[in-house]
Design a protein around this motif. Structure first.
Motif, short mmCIF file in Angstrom:
data_model
loop_
_atom_site.label_atom_id
_atom_site.label_comp_id
_atom_site.label_asym_id
_atom_site.label_seq_id
_atom_site.Cartn_x
_atom_site.Cartn_y
_atom_site.Cartn_z
N CYS A 1 -8.87 -5.20 16.80
CA CYS A 1 -8.46 -6.59 16.56
C CYS A 1 -9.70 -7.46 16.72
O CYS A 1 -10.34 -7.44 17.78
CB CYS A 1 -7.37 -6.99 17.56
SG CYS A 1 -6.89 -8.73 17.45
N ALA A 2 -10.08 -8.19 15.69
CA ALA A 2 -11.27 -9.03 15.72
C ALA A 2 -10.88 -10.50 15.70
O ALA A 2 -10.03 -10.91 14.91
CB ALA A 2 -12.18 -8.70 14.53
N ILE A 3 -11.49 -11.27 16.59
CA ILE A 3 -11.23 -12.71 16.67
C ILE A 3 -12.55 -13.45 16.48
O ILE A 3 -13.52 -13.20 17.22
CB ILE A 3 -10.61 -13.09 18.03
CG1 ILE A 3 -9.26 -12.40 18.22
CG2 ILE A 3 -10.45 -14.60 18.15
CD1 ILE A 3 -9.34 -11.14 19.02
N LEU A 4 -12.62 -14.32 15.49
CA LEU A 4 -13.84 -15.07 15.22
C LEU A 4 -13.79 -16.40 15.96
O LEU A 4 -12.81 -17.15 15.84
CB LEU A 4 -13.99 -15.31 13.72
CG LEU A 4 -15.23 -16.11 13.29
CD1 LEU A 4 -16.50 -15.34 13.63
CD2 LEU A 4 -15.17 -16.42 11.80
N ALA B 1 -1.03 -9.85 18.01
CA ALA B 1 0.40 -9.60 18.22
C ALA B 1 1.19 -9.85 16.94
O ALA B 1 0.91 -10.79 16.19
CB ALA B 1 0.93 -10.51 19.34
N GLY B 2 2.16 -8.99 16.67
CA GLY B 2 2.99 -9.09 15.48
C GLY B 2 2.39 -8.47 14.25
O GLY B 2 3.01 -8.46 13.19
N ILE C 1 -2.93 -5.04 19.80
CA ILE C 1 -3.57 -4.32 20.90
C ILE C 1 -2.78 -4.55 22.19
O ILE C 1 -2.57 -5.68 22.61
CB ILE C 1 -5.02 -4.80 21.12
CG1 ILE C 1 -5.82 -4.73 19.81
CG2 ILE C 1 -5.69 -3.97 22.21
CD1 ILE C 1 -6.02 -3.37 19.27
N ARG C 2 -2.34 -3.47 22.81
CA ARG C 2 -1.63 -3.57 24.09
C ARG C 2 -2.51 -3.18 25.28
O ARG C 2 -2.26 -3.61 26.40
CB ARG C 2 -0.39 -2.66 24.07
CG ARG C 2 0.68 -3.10 23.09
CD ARG C 2 1.88 -2.15 23.17
NE ARG C 2 2.97 -2.58 22.31
CZ ARG C 2 3.08 -2.28 21.02
NH1 ARG C 2 2.13 -1.54 20.45
NH2 ARG C 2 4.09 -2.70 20.30
#
Length: 578
Positions: A459-462, A484-485, A490-491
């Motif tokens: 999961c990538a967050i910019l 999420a969703g 990622i848990r």
């Protein structure tokens, strides 16, 4: 100077569904069985019961010693007139029993060679010097416990990527594997090192002996996995290019299980460098396609730039999620003077400290032995040997399975450092030692029953931050849902990466940290007083293993602080990864 806009990218990885691959069947070596030795007793099957056996015994001169099983059909007979040990069966009694219609089956008994599975330490003359695995230090690496279970690396192939391997060394030749070897400096199949007056190309041979030096041959010491197959790739004694590195890291990926590497960019405290495009692709292909899809295991020495305040998160090899980075501790459990601290180090094994400290025993050039191997270069092959023992116990472990196991099988033990912290799931972790001293016995015990991890998710967050002039201290905060969703939700965390771009007048003055929603603070890079570059970081990927198994949802905080004024930046010298 104010930093340019800072791009922050968190790449969070999780283990979640079954991912098994195919493992090649092991070759079986058949030994010639010793000639049977017959004794004066027989097992017979008579369905009519005890009275019929008594009749049979009186008729042929046997003594009936009674039932073998409670069902009353199998009986034990002895004949006092027959030699207690003979190389040939008694043909007369065989003929008589065969002709009797009441005898359903019979067999003259033979001696069986059976041995108590107690374990004797190797008889090699230098094993007494191998303090890190012969209980002279507490705790040691717990190798003897694994050997006592009959695990010695059988069927596992390890290749040393270095300056060659002395394949005819008396402590290596029987385990040498030509399929796991190549010379990418001269492009031929012979990895024999180039000999020089200073013996500068001894490094690979020394690392190889730590893994697979032959045991009980009355020479030198014993390798951690002394029945593993050992290969060598000669690639550091010539022109090194991205092509050479990529070819070395992708040699025979369906045959080689573990690649051990004790090299990287210069440990000078100012370099920020890592693998090129082709080498990054070699890592990716190795973990996705190697070992029948289970993934190649890349074991890497964390670096020897401690005297230069170097940080192994500025080394793109140890900093990769695909490598298992190994640090060092001394016999006394102290941080060695050459050791680099960083957030990507996963585990630790022993090496030396000051000059008077004992070092590592292994093979050396010219068919010799040495007890002077040191640095993190000596620590990584010890870990590679321990991982080989775990693979023998469970050959279906994936590359991520092994990282999970190493996290759990590393113990803080007696390791001394001021930065030990308890992370969000209750594990102690340190930038010097990762999760602690690797315990081979614990690693193997958990490997036997480990269930495969589920496929990796990312999961990538910019985060684009336009800074205001708040340095020397600044925090960039971001609420993270961890996708999420979505399919890549990622848990639970494994590796956390921060891909960072910023400009700064003196890069080495910056300490950069990352704090998770569960309160774990990890230093992505500490200050490096010799790093005077004004280039900053250009899409450099920092990595931390300190958040392993934590919940990623919540507030993440990236901290940047100028701490350069705390240090007097003198000059000093540090060793290469020897």
């Amino acid at each position: 100077m104010r930093p340019a806009p800072t791009a922050l990218c968190l790449r969070l990885s999780l283990a979640l569904a079954l991912s098994l691959g195919f493992v090649r069947p092991l070759a079986v070596a058949w030994a010639t069985a010793p000639a049977p030795i017959y004794v004066g007793s027989w097992a017979v099957r008579v369905t009519q019961g005890y009275q019929e056996v008594e009749r049979l015994a009186r008729k042929f001169g046997f003594v009936n010693l009674g039932q073998i099983f409670p069902d009353g059909q199998y009986f034990h007979l002895r004949h006092r007139g027959v030699a207690q040990q003979s190389l040939t069966p008694h043909w007369g009694h065989r003929l008589r029993l065969k002709k009797d219609p009441k005898v359903q089956w019979f067999e003259q008994q033979t001696l069986r060679r059976r041995f108590k599975r107690s374990f004797a330490e190797p008889s090699d003359p230098w094993f007494s010097k191998q303090w890190y695995m012969n209980t002279q230090v507490q705790p040691d690496l717990n190798i003897l416990q694994v050997w006592s279970q009959g695990l010695t690396g059988q069927g596992v192939v390890v290749s040393i990527l270095d300056d060659g391997i002395e394949k005819d060394h008396p402590d290596l030749w029987a385990n040498y594997d030509p399929l796991a070897s190549y010379d990418f400096n001269d492009y031929d199949a012979d990895p024999q090192p180039r000999y020089t007056p200073s013996d500068e190309n001894r490094h690979g041979t020394r690392c190889a002996g730590e893994v697979a030096a032959i045991a009980n041959n009355h020479f030198c010491g014993a390798g951690v996995a002394f029945n593993a197959r050992i290969g060598g790739v000669r690639m550091l004694d010539g022109t090194i290019t991205d092509v050479v590195e990529a070819q070395s890291l992708s040699l025979q990926p369906q045959h080689i299980h573990i690649y051990s590497a004790s090299w990287g960019p210069e440990d000078d405290g100012r370099t920020v460098d890592g693998p090129g495009i082709l080498t990054r692709e070699a890592f990716r292909l190795g973990v996705t396609k190697g070992r029948g899809g289970l993934g190649t295991l890349f074991v890497w020495a964390s670096g020897n730039g401690g005297l230069h305040y170097d940080n192994c998160n500025c080394d793109g090899y140890t900093n990769s999620i695909h490598t298992l980075s190994v640090g060092s501790t001394t016999k006394q459990g102290r941080v060695p003077w050459y050791s680099e601290a960083c957030a990507s180090t996963l585990t630790t094994t022993y090496s030396s400290g000051v000059v008077t400290d004992p070092q590592i025993v292994t093979t050396d050039l010219h068919h010799q032995c040495t007890d002077k191997h040191t640095g993190t270069s000596a620590s990584a092959p010890l870990a590679a040997g321990m991982i080989a023992l775990a693979l023998e116990a469970n050959p279906f472990l994936s590359w991520r399975d092994m990282q999970h196991l190493v996290v759990r099988a590393s113990r803080p033990a007696q390791l001394q450092a001021e930065d030990w912290r308890v992370n969000g799931v209750g594990r102690r972790v340190s930038h010097h030692y990762g999760y602690g001293l690797l315990d081979a016995g614990l690693l193997v015990d958990m490997a036997r029953t480990w269930l495969p991890t589920q496929p990796q998710k990312k999961c990538a967050i910019l985060v684009v931050h336009v800074p205001t002039p708040i340095l020397p201290r600044m925090h960039v905060k971001k609420e993270v849902s961890a996708c999420a969703g979505r399919h890549n939700y990622i848990r639970s965390l494994e590796h956390v990466q921060v891909q960072l771009s910023l400009s700064y007048s003196r890069r080495g003055d910056l300490e950069i940290s990352l704090t998770s929603p569960m309160g774990t603070r990890s230093t992505l890079v500490a200050i490096r007083p010799l790093d005077v570059s004004g280039q900053g970081y250009n899409n450099w990927i920092f990595m931390s293993t300190h958040f392993w198994d934590e919940d990623p949802q919540g507030l993440w905080i990236l901290g940047l602080e100028n701490k350069g004024y705390y240090f007097n930046t003198g000059t000093s010298a540090a060793p290469s990864r020897q």
